[in-house]
Write an enzyme that holds these catalytic residues in place. Structure first.
Site, short mmCIF file in Angstrom:
data_model
loop_
_atom_site.label_atom_id
_atom_site.label_comp_id
_atom_site.label_asym_id
_atom_site.label_seq_id
_atom_site.Cartn_x
_atom_site.Cartn_y
_atom_site.Cartn_z
N ARG A 213 0.88 -1.23 0.02
CA ARG A 213 -0.01 0.02 0.14
C ARG A 213 0.83 1.25 0.03
O ARG A 213 1.92 1.03 0.28
CB ARG A 213 -0.72 0.20 1.33
CG ARG A 213 -1.79 -1.27 1.46
CD ARG A 213 -1.07 -1.59 2.80
NE ARG A 213 -1.94 -3.28 2.81
CZ ARG A 213 -3.01 -3.38 3.11
NH1 ARG A 213 -3.83 -2.26 3.63
NH2 ARG A 213 -3.52 -4.61 3.20
N ASP A 283 -3.30 3.84 3.85
CA ASP A 283 -2.91 2.38 4.17
C ASP A 283 -3.85 1.57 3.43
O ASP A 283 -3.74 0.00 3.40
CB ASP A 283 -2.95 2.19 5.52
CG ASP A 283 -4.20 2.47 6.29
OD1 ASP A 283 -4.51 3.69 6.15
OD2 ASP A 283 -4.89 1.67 7.09
N ASP A 293 -8.93 -3.81 0.65
CA ASP A 293 -9.36 -3.54 2.20
C ASP A 293 -10.97 -3.04 2.04
O ASP A 293 -11.20 -2.16 2.40
CB ASP A 293 -8.68 -2.56 3.06
CG ASP A 293 -7.45 -3.22 3.47
OD1 ASP A 293 -7.06 -4.37 3.09
OD2 ASP A 293 -6.62 -2.52 4.24
P1 AMP Z 1 -8.51 -1.20 8.48
O1 AMP Z 1 -9.34 0.02 9.19
O2 AMP Z 1 -9.24 -2.55 8.42
O3 AMP Z 1 -7.84 -0.84 7.08
O4 AMP Z 1 -7.37 -1.35 9.34
C1 AMP Z 1 -6.47 -0.01 9.95
C2 AMP Z 1 -5.54 -1.12 10.82
O5 AMP Z 1 -6.00 -1.74 11.81
C3 AMP Z 1 -4.81 -2.11 10.00
O6 AMP Z 1 -3.27 -2.07 10.38
C4 AMP Z 1 -5.31 -3.41 10.60
O7 AMP Z 1 -4.62 -4.45 10.18
C5 AMP Z 1 -5.74 -3.06 11.77
N1 AMP Z 1 -6.83 -3.98 12.17
C6 AMP Z 1 -8.21 -3.69 11.80
N2 AMP Z 1 -8.86 -4.61 12.64
C7 AMP Z 1 -8.05 -5.41 13.33
C8 AMP Z 1 -8.32 -6.43 14.21
N3 AMP Z 1 -9.42 -6.90 14.34
N4 AMP Z 1 -7.38 -7.01 14.89
C9 AMP Z 1 -5.86 -6.47 14.80
N5 AMP Z 1 -5.73 -5.38 13.62
C10 AMP Z 1 -6.90 -4.90 13.26
MG MG Z 2 -6.79 -1.57 6.10
#
Ligand code: AMP
Ligand code: MG
Length: 538
Positions: A213, A283, A293
């Site tokens: 990313r 990201d 994502d």
């Molecule tokens: P996202 O909003 O899904 O793009 O996630 C943003 C960040 O949070 C990324 O680094 C994801 O890997 C992390 N993340 C989201 N959900 C979880 C989860 N349930 N456990 C661990 N990391 C998470």
């Molecule tokens: Mg993400």
């Protein structure tokens, strides 16, 4: 990947040859313990997926598995289920989580990384394409921060279905191979209102040439680690942009230009099909121009450029449908800042960013012309397009149905009464009975202007219809359809997931047996969670 046909007893998975370039060419985290930490000077950390209690295969993608040399029997095998839930690793797999950072909602968020995604390794598909395989929801990693590393079934169904739907719609995207429930519960507070509930857990195996990313580069730049930054950039160009040649200031600039172009193509496609990403953070912006994502994304039902599906974004609406082209440019600006240390020429980067506006606008105008069945955008058409944007918002108008049925209006119809002219389009209006006479006149006049323009073009109605139906989908993955599939899946029944997969396989074709899936959003879904409002909780 070649699969031997000598017997059905050989599982295609056992023929996979891993070629883990990412691991081989990039620096690894020396620490191998699985605890949360800041990881410095490394692109990834080794980590093993957690074991699931009782995996059940809910769905797999026939197209993706075929590309990976697997047949139906392979996908129904116990080995498939164990491998893609994370319980077992094939020879050659080297599970790892990637380190990346990112700007979230406009602010630098520091290290994020694969908090619940674990990459398994890379294989070459039947087409010669390199595919990286990644489990999402298979447990914590050094990047899990405060969360649990898990994913719930509802968000996994949405990611699985939408990845494959986007692929069939012709939108650049990461893909999905499988959806497997873990048999373990996950606790989620879906609306962050202090009412946590236990939900079924699931793992999706995502597939893409690379999951890198913009935030993958930003993290090293933010930390002043130009050495790792350069290693990662050189690897990226060499592996995914080999036509740009050896590392040099020029190849870096060319690379940035191509990232901008690919991102523009992707966003134009989103605008064409009515897709709203919902959390278009850096990201969540692929360096390969892939949609990546799938979280609180949504599909435009009634055309509203200000709509955002993400409840977390409800106030600022940063990620609303109509803002996506600008957000893409903002994200690309962060990327320009990130790679600046390797280029040391702000003006050259600025010029490319400025060109993004022209590049995007050209592609977008062509796309708008295509949606109307016109060969090209002419400057004189601007008023026609702007007026369409206005009339589609006079009353709640289903974007997908409006364009699809506009193809059914014929040039000779322009002398008809307003009511007769609009009759093929009535199906697109959410409250047709509430349409005022003035609104009807307004919309009918737009249709007449449009038909005049079509007449100038000299294209037959039949040809125009064929052209329009090739870019205006009949079927999109409407939010309420996914929610219906989720409701069933939570009862252990994956039938609607599979049926929607089948429909979305040919989104531009008439499929009379699936006519009901082309219908506009039913009224019960208007304000229902999961149908019009999505939270980031997944
Ligand atoms: P996202 O909003 O899904 O793009 O996630 C943003 C960040 O949070 C990324 O680094 C994801 O890997 C992390 N993340 C989201 N959900 C979880 C989860 N349930 N456990 C661990 N990391 C998470
Ligand atoms: Mg993400």
């Amino acid at each position: 990947m070649t699969q031997t046909n000598e017997s059905n007893t050989t599982n295609g998975l056992l023929n996979w040859q891993f070629d883990n370039q990412f691991i081989q060419r990039l620096p690894a985290d020396a620490e191998t313990g699985n605890f949360r930490r800041q990881v410095l000077g490394a692109c990834f950390s080794y980590v093993t997926p957690r074991k699931a209690t009782s995996p059940t295969l809910m769905a797999y993608s026939a197209e993706m598995s075929e590309e990976l040399g697997l047949n139906d029997e392979d996908c129904h095998s116990d080995l498939f289920k164990q491998v893609f839930v994370g319980n077992q690793q094939l020879e050659g797999m080297q599970p790892h989580a990637q380190c990346y950072g990112g700007h979230q909602f406009g602010n630098w968020a520091g290290q994020l990384g694969d908090g619940r995604a674990i990459n398994l390794g890379e294989v070459i598909g039947e087409s010669g394409q390199r595919w990286s395989l990644q489990l999402k929801g298979s447990g914590e990693t050094p990047y899990s921060r405060t969360a649990d590393g898990l994913a719930v079934l509802r968000s996994s169904v949405r990611e699985f279905l939408c990845s494959e739907a986007m692929y069939h719609l012709g939108v650049p995207t990461t893909r999905a191979l499988s959806l497997i429930t873990t048999g373990d519960d996950v606790i989620r507070d879906m609306f962050y209102d202090g009412r946590p509930q236990s939900e079924p857990g699931a793992v999706v195996c995502r597939v893409a040439p690379s999951f890198l990313r913009l935030g993958s580069y930003e993290i090293f730049s933010a930390r002043g680690d130009s050495e790792t930054l350069k290693t990662l950039v050189d690897y990226t160009i060499d592996t995914f942009y080999p036509h740009l040649g050896a590392p040099s200031k020029q190849s870096y600039l060319d690379w940035f230009r191509e990232i901008c172009e690919r991102t523009a193509d992707m966003v134009v496609d989103w605008m064409r099909v009515g897709f709203v990403h919902g959390v278009f953070n850096t990201d969540n912006t692929s360096v390969l121009g892939l949609t990546i994502d799938y979280g609180p994304y949504g599909w435009i039902d009634d055309y509203d450029p200000n709509w955002t599906p993400n409840t977390t974004d409800a106030t600022g609406k940063r990620y609303r449908f109509g803002a996506q082209p600008q957000i893409a440019q903002w994200n690309l600006l962060q990327m320009a800042n990130a790679i600046y240390p390797l280029i040391d020429d702000a003006e050259a980067l600025r010029n490319i960013l400025n060109d993004y506006v022209t590049v995007y606008t050209d592609k977008w105008q062509q796309m708008r012309a295509d949606k109307l069945g016109l060969a090209e955008f002419k400057p004189a058409d601007e008023a026609l397009h702007q007026d369409l944007n206005r009339v589609m918002q006079l009353t709640e108008t289903d974007m997908t149905l409006f364009y699809r049925h506009l193809a059914d209006v014929n040039v000779t119809d322009k002398n008809k009464t307003d009511d007769e002219l609009l009759s093929p389009l009535m199906v697109a209006f959410y409250s047709p009975d509430a349409l005022s006479q003035a609104d009807k006149k307004d919309i009918a006049n737009w249709v007449r202007d449009y038909l005049k323009r079509v007449e100038e073009e000299g294209i037959s109605d039949e040809k125009r219809k064929t052209k329009m139906n090739a870019v205006n989908p009949k079927y999109v993955l409407r939010n309420y359809l996914s929610q219906l599939a989720i409701d069933k899946a939570e009862q252990g029944d994956p039938s609607l997931i599979n049926e929607l997969m089948e429909v979305m396989r040919r989104p531009y074709d008439e499929q009379p047996q699936y006519e009901s899936y082309a219908a506009k959003r039913p009224d019960w879904a208007r304000n229902k969670p999961g149908c019009s409002m999505l939270s980031c909780s997944s």
